[in-house]
Enzyme design. Structure first.
Site, PDB file in Angstrom:
ATOM      1  N   ARG A  67       0.684  -1.192  -0.051  1.00 33.06           N
ATOM      2  CA  ARG A  67      -0.102  -0.180  -0.208  1.00 33.06           C
ATOM      3  C   ARG A  67       1.019   1.487  -0.118  1.00 33.06           C
ATOM      4  NH1 ARG A  67      -2.609  -4.225   1.533  1.00 33.06           N
ATOM      5  NH2 ARG A  67      -0.749  -4.315   2.534  1.00 33.06           N
ATOM      6  N   THR A  68       1.732   1.392   0.886  1.00 32.99           N
ATOM      7  CA  THR A  68       2.484   2.762   1.142  1.00 32.99           C
ATOM      8  C   THR A  68       3.199   3.007  -0.161  1.00 32.99           C
ATOM      9  OG1 THR A  68       2.745   2.005   3.411  1.00 32.99           O
ATOM     10  CG2 THR A  68       3.862   3.886   2.511  1.00 32.99           C
ATOM     11  N   HIS A  96       4.833   5.380  11.548  1.00 29.41           N
ATOM     12  CA  HIS A  96       4.464   5.543  10.382  1.00 29.41           C
ATOM     13  C   HIS A  96       3.510   6.675  10.092  1.00 29.41           C
ATOM     14  CE1 HIS A  96       3.218   4.127   6.313  1.00 29.41           C
ATOM     15  NE2 HIS A  96       2.878   2.668   6.718  1.00 29.41           N
ATOM     16  N   ARG A 142      11.102   3.937   3.514  1.00 31.90           N
ATOM     17  CA  ARG A 142      10.912   2.846   4.495  1.00 31.90           C
ATOM     18  C   ARG A 142      12.026   1.882   4.794  1.00 31.90           C
ATOM     19  NH1 ARG A 142       5.723  -1.422   4.487  1.00 31.90           N
ATOM     20  NH2 ARG A 142       4.705   0.732   5.009  1.00 31.90           N
ATOM     21  N   LYS A 182      26.088  -3.424  -0.834  1.00 28.56           N
ATOM     22  CA  LYS A 182      27.456  -3.500  -0.804  1.00 28.56           C
ATOM     23  C   LYS A 182      27.930  -2.898   0.193  1.00 28.56           C
ATOM     24  CE  LYS A 182      26.974  -2.728  -5.952  1.00 28.56           C
ATOM     25  NZ  LYS A 182      27.193  -1.447  -6.850  1.00 28.56           N
TER      26      LYS A 182
END
Ligand code: CP
Length: 312
Positions: A59-60, A137, A109, A88
């Site tokens: 969703r986000t 959030h 995120r 890396k």
């Protein structure tokens, strides 16, 4: 909506980064966008959003990308860290400096609590926190508040129950903190003893003089609630799989439990859902979690247009 001009160039790391006036402005703009799909179309033509997802999302990420594309802008980024130079060993600070030199805003995120704050300190462009570990959030909170406002016509004078994994659930932490800023909100936290709210969140309520109560029984709480916010037990945050298996199905909202809920109850869930809401509840008119996810796109359009400064 003059108030939204204040958001130009601002980052959103925690729900309290925006004032209640600014959030009201975003909700009003979201409603305008929802009513008229031509509103602000093309306003972000030539702007780029960097979507940096170090953890999975449906969703986000998709709603941010849809929001930017609907505003006429473009997106770049990655959906999992393995395809970036983080694999890396590149530091987050360096990754952010690079994204900031290519794009006009960053949505990120990351599994580490505090990662969004760190990113905002290294970035020359606005950073939007799309979830930092079990911490916050804030754009889910904008989604949740807009849904409550659209469905109940107000955000104050409500009893809101949160049920499930309140320890690791970042959407709960952010929404509860944000609701505590509104008038006459009673917060009821329903969880097993091992998944109660972190102390730092409760200490915040004490400072705000917020009314809150902690319980273990969902059935008995149902008749009191205006809003029920169900949550998934956050498998990815457990150190021990046996604990997750033991706790994951502690609460299952089904038709029997819904029968004792109020006629105007609004059932929310940030999604994804696992077992905590039975699919039979989906057809109950009080189940609002899918429309909630759609409001998330409108409020993210409003947010992007505001921080990118394209609102006339
Ligand atoms: N609500 C939410 O954050 O969903 P995703 O994990 O799918 O983005």
């Amino acid at each position: 909506m003059q108030v939204l001009s204040r958001l130009k160039g601002k980052s959103l790391v925690e729900p309290e980064d925006f004032s209640l006036d600014e959030m009201d402005g975003l909700f009003e703009l979201s409603e305008n966008i929802e009513r008229n799909d031509k509103y602000l179309r093309e306003s972000c033509r030539g702007k780029l959003l960097a979507a940096l997802f170090f953890e999975p999302s449906t969703r986000t990420r998709l709603s941010f990308e849809a929001a930017m594309l609907r505003l006429g802008g473009s997106c770049l980024g990655f959906a999992e860290p393995g395809s970036s130079s983080a694999s890396k060993g590149e530091s987050l600070a360096d990754t952010i400096r690079m994204a900031a030199s290519y794009a006009d805003a960053i949505v990120m995120r990351n599994p580490k609590e505090g990662a969004a704050l760190l990113a905002s300190r290294y970035s020359s462009i606005p950073v939007i926190n799309a979830g930092d570990g079990g911490h916050h959030h804030p754009t889910q909170t904008l989604t949740d508040l807009l849904t409550i406002k659209r469905l109940l016509g107000k955000i104050g004078n409500l009893t809101v129950g949160f049920c499930g994994d309140l320890k690791f659930g970042r959407t709960v932490h952010s929404l509860a903190k944000a609701l505590a800023r509104y008038e006459n909100i009673k917060l009821i936290f329903i969880s097993p003893a091992e998944l109660t709210l972190p102390e730092y969140i409760k200490n915040n309520f004490k400072k705000q003089n917020a009314q809150f109560d902690e319980r273990e029984n969902l059935e008995k709480s149902m008749p009191e609630l205006d809003v029920l916010y169900m949550t998934r037990v956050q498998k990815e945050r457990f150190f021990n799989e046996d604990d997750y298996i033991r706790l994951k199905d502690t609460y299952v909202l089904d038709s029997d439990k819904m029968a004792s809920g109020r006629e105007k109850l609004v059932v929310l869930h940030p999604l994804p859902r696992v077992n905590e809401i039975s699919v039979e509840v989906d057809s109950d008119r009080r189940a609002a979690y899918f429309i909630q996810a759609k409001y998330g796109m409108y409020v993210r359009m409003a947010l992007l247009a505001s921080i990118l400064g394209v609102i006339c």
